[in-house]
Design an enzyme around this catalytic site. Structure first.
Site, mmCIF file in Angstrom:
data_model
loop_
_atom_site.group_PDB
_atom_site.id
_atom_site.type_symbol
_atom_site.label_atom_id
_atom_site.label_comp_id
_atom_site.label_asym_id
_atom_site.label_seq_id
_atom_site.Cartn_x
_atom_site.Cartn_y
_atom_site.Cartn_z
ATOM 1 N N CYS A 1 0.821 -1.325 0.095
ATOM 2 C CA CYS A 1 0.140 0.027 0.051
ATOM 3 C C CYS A 1 0.897 1.134 0.043
ATOM 4 O O CYS A 1 1.889 1.118 0.334
ATOM 5 C CB CYS A 1 -0.907 0.074 1.257
ATOM 6 N N CYS B 1 2.973 1.697 2.938
ATOM 7 C CA CYS B 1 4.194 0.729 3.020
ATOM 8 C C CYS B 1 5.373 1.232 2.150
ATOM 9 O O CYS B 1 6.308 1.169 2.581
ATOM 10 C CB CYS B 1 3.791 -0.815 2.302
#
Length: 78
Positions: free
Chosen positions: A12, A15
């Site tokens: 994501c 991340c």
């Protein structure tokens, strides 16, 4: 001694941000570390992490569920 840094997350945007912060800190401060991206949910579950991204340093969960600042990562690595 080489530190082993694992970034747990499925890829994501948060991340990706954490990966960037950690890589910047390691390179800017010449820290001897290996950085590993863990995207496999079964591997992430082994750390008992429910919120990603998570930062694991030498098999110890240091941060989970948020993107740390560079200073915070540097403090954890020193």
């Amino acid at each position: 001694m080489t530190k082993v840094i694992k970034i747990l997350g499925t890829g994501c945007p948060k991340c990706q941000s954490m990966i960037g912060v950690v890589k910047d800190v390691v390179s800017e401060n010449n820290i001897d570390a290996t950085i590993e991206k863990v995207e496999d949910m079964m591997e992430i579950m082994k750390f008992n992490v429910m919120t990603t991204p998570a930062l694991v340093i030498d098999d110890v969960i240091s941060i989970k569920g948020r993107v740390p600042s560079k200073n915070e990562v540097l403090a954890l690595l020193n």
